[in-house]
Design a protein around this motif. Structure first.
Motif, short mmCIF file in Angstrom:
data_model
loop_
_atom_site.label_atom_id
_atom_site.label_comp_id
_atom_site.label_asym_id
_atom_site.label_seq_id
_atom_site.Cartn_x
_atom_site.Cartn_y
_atom_site.Cartn_z
N VAL A 176 0.87 -1.18 0.00
CA VAL A 176 0.00 0.00 0.00
C VAL A 176 0.90 1.22 0.00
CG1 VAL A 176 -1.71 1.32 1.27
CG2 VAL A 176 -1.90 -1.17 1.14
N SER A 177 0.81 2.01 -1.07
CA SER A 177 1.75 3.10 -1.31
C SER A 177 1.01 4.40 -1.56
CB SER A 177 2.61 2.74 -2.54
OG SER A 177 3.44 3.79 -2.92
N ASP A 178 1.77 5.49 -1.66
CA ASP A 178 1.18 6.78 -2.02
C ASP A 178 0.99 6.92 -3.53
OD1 ASP A 178 1.00 7.63 0.58
OD2 ASP A 178 2.87 8.76 0.55
N ILE A 179 1.57 6.01 -4.29
CA ILE A 179 1.43 6.08 -5.74
C ILE A 179 0.41 5.05 -6.21
CG2 ILE A 179 3.78 6.92 -6.08
CD1 ILE A 179 4.56 4.06 -6.90
N PRO A 180 -0.25 5.30 -7.34
CA PRO A 180 -1.30 4.38 -7.80
C PRO A 180 -0.77 3.06 -8.34
CG PRO A 180 -0.97 6.13 -9.41
CD PRO A 180 -0.14 6.50 -8.20
N GLY A 181 0.53 2.97 -8.57
CA GLY A 181 1.13 1.75 -9.11
C GLY A 181 2.43 2.10 -9.80
N ILE A 182 2.95 1.16 -10.58
CA ILE A 182 4.15 1.41 -11.38
C ILE A 182 3.72 2.17 -12.62
CG2 ILE A 182 6.09 0.36 -12.59
CD1 ILE A 182 5.68 -2.12 -10.78
N LEU A 183 4.33 3.31 -12.85
CA LEU A 183 3.85 4.22 -13.90
C LEU A 183 4.74 4.17 -15.13
CD1 LEU A 183 3.05 7.34 -11.68
CD2 LEU A 183 1.45 5.59 -12.50
N ASP A 184 4.08 4.23 -16.28
CA ASP A 184 4.74 4.49 -17.56
C ASP A 184 4.24 5.87 -17.98
OD1 ASP A 184 5.79 4.66 -20.07
OD2 ASP A 184 4.99 2.74 -20.80
N GLY A 237 -12.47 -2.09 -0.16
CA GLY A 237 -12.56 -2.69 -1.49
C GLY A 237 -11.29 -2.53 -2.30
N ASP A 238 -10.42 -1.59 -1.90
CA ASP A 238 -9.19 -1.38 -2.68
C ASP A 238 -8.21 -2.53 -2.53
OD1 ASP A 238 -10.17 0.98 -3.64
OD2 ASP A 238 -8.95 2.29 -2.37
N LEU A 239 -8.16 -3.16 -1.35
CA LEU A 239 -7.26 -4.32 -1.19
C LEU A 239 -7.70 -5.47 -2.10
CD1 LEU A 239 -6.67 -4.40 2.67
CD2 LEU A 239 -5.14 -3.51 0.92
N ALA A 240 -9.00 -5.73 -2.13
CA ALA A 240 -9.52 -6.79 -3.01
C ALA A 240 -9.21 -6.48 -4.46
CB ALA A 240 -11.01 -6.96 -2.80
N ALA A 241 -9.33 -5.20 -4.85
CA ALA A 241 -9.04 -4.81 -6.22
C ALA A 241 -7.55 -5.00 -6.54
CB ALA A 241 -9.45 -3.35 -6.45
N LEU A 242 -6.68 -4.73 -5.57
CA LEU A 242 -5.25 -4.96 -5.78
C LEU A 242 -4.96 -6.45 -5.93
CD1 LEU A 242 -3.89 -2.37 -3.20
CD2 LEU A 242 -3.32 -2.39 -5.64
N ILE A 243 -5.62 -7.29 -5.14
CA ILE A 243 -5.45 -8.74 -5.27
C ILE A 243 -5.94 -9.22 -6.63
CG2 ILE A 243 -6.25 -10.98 -4.40
CD1 ILE A 243 -6.38 -9.67 -1.60
N GLU A 244 -7.07 -8.70 -7.06
CA GLU A 244 -7.68 -9.14 -8.32
C GLU A 244 -6.98 -8.56 -9.55
OE1 GLU A 244 -11.59 -7.75 -7.67
OE2 GLU A 244 -12.05 -9.28 -6.15
N GLY A 245 -6.12 -7.56 -9.35
CA GLY A 245 -5.42 -6.95 -10.48
C GLY A 245 -6.20 -5.88 -11.20
N THR A 246 -7.29 -5.42 -10.60
CA THR A 246 -8.08 -4.36 -11.23
C THR A 246 -7.69 -2.98 -10.71
OG1 THR A 246 -9.84 -4.65 -9.58
CG2 THR A 246 -10.03 -5.88 -11.64
N ARG A 247 -6.73 -2.94 -9.81
CA ARG A 247 -6.21 -1.69 -9.27
C ARG A 247 -4.70 -1.83 -9.11
NH1 ARG A 247 -8.37 2.63 -6.38
NH2 ARG A 247 -6.95 3.69 -4.92
N GLY A 248 -3.96 -0.76 -9.34
CA GLY A 248 -2.52 -0.77 -9.13
C GLY A 248 -1.79 -1.63 -10.14
N SER A 249 -0.59 -2.05 -9.77
CA SER A 249 0.26 -2.87 -10.65
C SER A 249 0.52 -4.22 -10.00
CB SER A 249 1.60 -2.17 -10.88
OG SER A 249 1.43 -0.92 -11.48
N SER A 250 0.37 -5.27 -10.79
CA SER A 250 0.65 -6.63 -10.32
C SER A 250 1.94 -7.13 -10.93
CB SER A 250 -0.50 -7.58 -10.71
OG SER A 250 -1.71 -7.18 -10.10
N ILE A 251 2.76 -7.79 -10.11
CA ILE A 251 3.97 -8.45 -10.60
C ILE A 251 3.79 -9.93 -10.34
CG2 ILE A 251 6.49 -8.59 -10.45
CD1 ILE A 251 6.46 -5.80 -9.19
#
Length: 258
Positions: A176-184, A237-251
């Motif tokens: 959980v970070s201040d940024i929305p994910g890894i950015l391009d 709901g944001d944690l679930a979205a991060l797990i599901e890959g619909t929010r942030g960046s997944s590696i």
């Protein structure tokens, strides 16, 4: 329950300092506990800096890493293992148990430089976390620890979370970070593999402090972590979205990237 059904979450930044956000975070953890054994790791560097300034201590950073002096280590213990940890435990009560890396030798380290109390993780022990999570508790772990001679150490919270996730073979590790994910540029990269991450690094898309985090994440996948997500948290709901890959960046290992 299968071995990999463990969720490790590292929380830091603004989300941890906003009482409303912390309450939303705690609410979602309570929901996720129905499906996962949960472990929370936290930092709190901004609060350490704020309290240190009250004592006339000036934080020193090298390459973005705090070089913790003996005097500042006292503040680190007081803030991270004390007030910050207790605030999260209260939010997650009654299921939470406050810990540090020292407890049960969850993670121990070595100093990064002579005279510094900043450390890197060199060993982990999962037994206490297994006992607690199987009994239904949520360990809330501050990133302070010690070396083999019991000298206190301040461990980077990202590194501590990676070490914990590797030790317990977490199904997911969420930063959980201040940024929305890894950015391009201004666009969040939704999914990456270790290979595509290295390509992005070589092209300069991933740079600065994100490089060691991404490379450490790739090593964590090799060590048995199922998947890693990086992104912000604002509401339930944001944690679930991060797990599901619909929010942030997944590696993740293998598969296509987006």
């Amino acid at each position: 329950m299968e071995e990999r059904s463990v969720l490790c979450i590292k929380i830091g930044g603004r989300a941890m300092g906003d009482p409303t956000c912390v309450a939303e975070f705690a609410s979602e953890i309570a929901e996720l506990r129905r499906s996962y054994r949960c472990v929370v790791v936290h930092g709190g560097g901004a609060e350490v800096t704020r309290v240190s300034s009250r004592y006339g201590l000036v934080a020193e950073f090298r390459d973005g890493i705090r070089m913790t002096s003996p005097e500042e280590m006292n503040v680190v213990d007081m803030v991270l293992a004390g007030s910050v940890n207790t605030a999260l435990v209260r939010a997650l009560a009654p299921a939470a148990v406050g810990l540090s890396g020292c407890d049960g030798g969850i993670f121990t380290g070595e100093a990064v430089a002579d005279g510094s109390h900043t450390g890197r993780v060199v060993a982990t022990d999962r037994r206490l976390l297994d006992d607690l999570t199987w009994a239904g508790w949520v360990p809330v772990i501050s990133s302070v620890s010690m070396d083999a001679d019991r000298k206190p150490l301040n461990i980077n919270a990202d590194e501590a979370a990676l070490a914990v996730a590797e030790a317990i073979k977490a199904r997911y590790l969420i930063f959980v970070s201040d940024i929305p994910g890894i950015l391009d540029g201004e666009v969040v990269i939704g999914r990456m593999t270790p290979a595509s991450a290295e390509d992005a690094i070589s092209r300069g898309v991933i740079s600065g402090g994100m490089i060691p985090k991404v490379r450490a994440s790739a090593r964590a996948l090799e060590a048995g972590v199922g998947g890693i997500a990086i992104g912000s948290f604002e509401r339930h709901g944001d944690l679930a979205a991060l797990i599901e890959g619909t929010r942030g960046s997944s590696i993740v290992n293998g598969g296509s990237t987006t």
